[in-house]
Every structure is written in C-alpha cells, then in structure tokens.
Design a protein around this motif. Structure first.
Motif, PDB file in Angstrom:
ATOM      1  N   UNK A 262       0.825  -1.207   0.000  1.00  0.00           N
ATOM      2  CA  UNK A 262       0.000   0.000   0.000  1.00  0.00           C
ATOM      3  C   UNK A 262       0.867   1.267   0.000  1.00  0.00           C
ATOM      4  N   UNK A 263       1.979   1.225   0.728  1.00  0.00           N
ATOM      5  CA  UNK A 263       2.919   2.342   0.703  1.00  0.00           C
ATOM      6  C   UNK A 263       3.477   2.533  -0.707  1.00  0.00           C
ATOM      7  N   UNK A 264       3.836   1.433  -1.346  1.00  0.00           N
ATOM      8  CA  UNK A 264       4.363   1.517  -2.708  1.00  0.00           C
ATOM      9  C   UNK A 264       3.310   2.046  -3.683  1.00  0.00           C
ATOM     10  N   UNK A 265       2.078   1.602  -3.530  1.00  0.00           N
ATOM     11  CA  UNK A 265       0.990   2.070  -4.381  1.00  0.00           C
ATOM     12  C   UNK A 265       0.736   3.573  -4.172  1.00  0.00           C
ATOM     13  N   UNK A 266       0.758   4.010  -2.909  1.00  0.00           N
ATOM     14  CA  UNK A 266       0.603   5.440  -2.610  1.00  0.00           C
ATOM     15  C   UNK A 266       1.751   6.257  -3.214  1.00  0.00           C
ATOM     16  N   UNK A 267       2.964   5.752  -3.085  1.00  0.00           N
ATOM     17  CA  UNK A 267       4.127   6.454  -3.635  1.00  0.00           C
ATOM     18  C   UNK A 267       4.027   6.543  -5.158  1.00  0.00           C
ATOM     19  N   UNK A 268       3.605   5.457  -5.808  1.00  0.00           N
ATOM     20  CA  UNK A 268       3.436   5.468  -7.261  1.00  0.00           C
ATOM     21  C   UNK A 268       2.352   6.471  -7.662  1.00  0.00           C
ATOM     22  N   UNK A 269       1.286   6.541  -6.890  1.00  0.00           N
ATOM     23  CA  UNK A 269       0.213   7.498  -7.168  1.00  0.00           C
ATOM     24  C   UNK A 269       0.696   8.935  -7.042  1.00  0.00           C
TER      25      UNK A 269
END
Length: 149
Positions: free
Chosen positions: A5-12
């Motif tokens: 989820x952290x990676x997804x937020x960072x990508x967003x």
C-alpha cells in the motif's frame, strides 16, 4: 499499513507529480507564445566536446532582444537574452555527428559573435530567415558601416 500500500501510494504521488509537471510545461508554453514571435530554438551551452552541449528550447523576440527559454523548465524568465545591437551573424552549417540526434530535424546551426564570446544556435531555415531579418532591421539611425562594439 502493508508495504504494497505504501508503494501504491508512492506510485500514485509520483504519477500526480508527473501530470502536474506536464500541465505546467503546457501552460508555460502557452503563456510564452500568447503574444506571438516564438519559435523552436536550441542553444549550445558547452563547447568542450564536438557536437555536444545542446539544450532544446524556445526563442521569443521581445523588442530589441531575443529571449531563450529552456524547453523542459518551469521557470518563467528567459535563461539567456541576446541584445540585437550586440549580436553579429557569422555563418551557418548543417548539424554534424551527434548534433543530428540532439537537435530538431532539419534545423541548421548558426554561429554568432557577441561581446561575451561566440554563440551557437540551431533553428529551422524559416526561423533563420526571420532571425536575419530581425538582426538587419535595427532602429532608425543605426550606423551599419561601423563594426560591432
């Protein structure tokens, strides 16, 4: 919160920043060209290596000066300003070697002399004709028999 989820937020966040940067470039280009007189103009900043050191950009005529803006910058002010009275056109040539890849297609490289030293620019043949006309159309009272200062 899991790592994915952290990676997804960072990508967003990175995607939103990239879109904002792209929109900023579009808005800046529109603002620079709203009064006309802009054209694709590359400027050679480094002469150490043959055919290298070119930066893509936009040129804009503003009265007695030619302003050069970096293409991929959000800065609203010109990076370089050339005064008409200080520029002397010395010649043109076709791009050679790595320049053919670095510059816009069909652009020609021109050489100019300024008080601060030689300057190389690259522009289309149509823009070169406009540039030469701009150089020759100095204000009334210009003494063309006198050499550059």
């Amino acid at each position: 919160m899991p790592v994915w989820q952290w990676l997804l937020d960072a990508a967003g966040v990175l995607l939103v920043l990239a879109v904002l940067y792209g929109l900023g470039l579009i808005v800046r280009r529109r603002l620079l060209s709203r009064h006309g007189g802009t054209f694709e103009l590359s400027y050679r900043v480094r002469h150490a290596h043959v055919g290298r050191g070119w930066l893509l950009g936009l040129g804009r005529y503003s009265g007695e000066s030619l302003e050069w803006f970096r293409y991929f910058s959000l800065w609203p002010r010109p990076k370089r300003v050339l005064q008409r009275s200080e520029v002397t056109y010395t010649g043109r040539r076709e791009p050679e070697g790595p320049e053919q890849i670095s510059l816009y297609p069909e652009h020609v490289v021109i050489s100019c002399r300024t008080p601060s030293g030689p300057v190389e620019l690259a522009m289309s043949p149509a823009s070169l004709m406009g540039f030469q006309s701009w150089l020759e159309s100095g204000p009334p009272g210009t003494d063309w028999t006198r050499g550059p200062r």
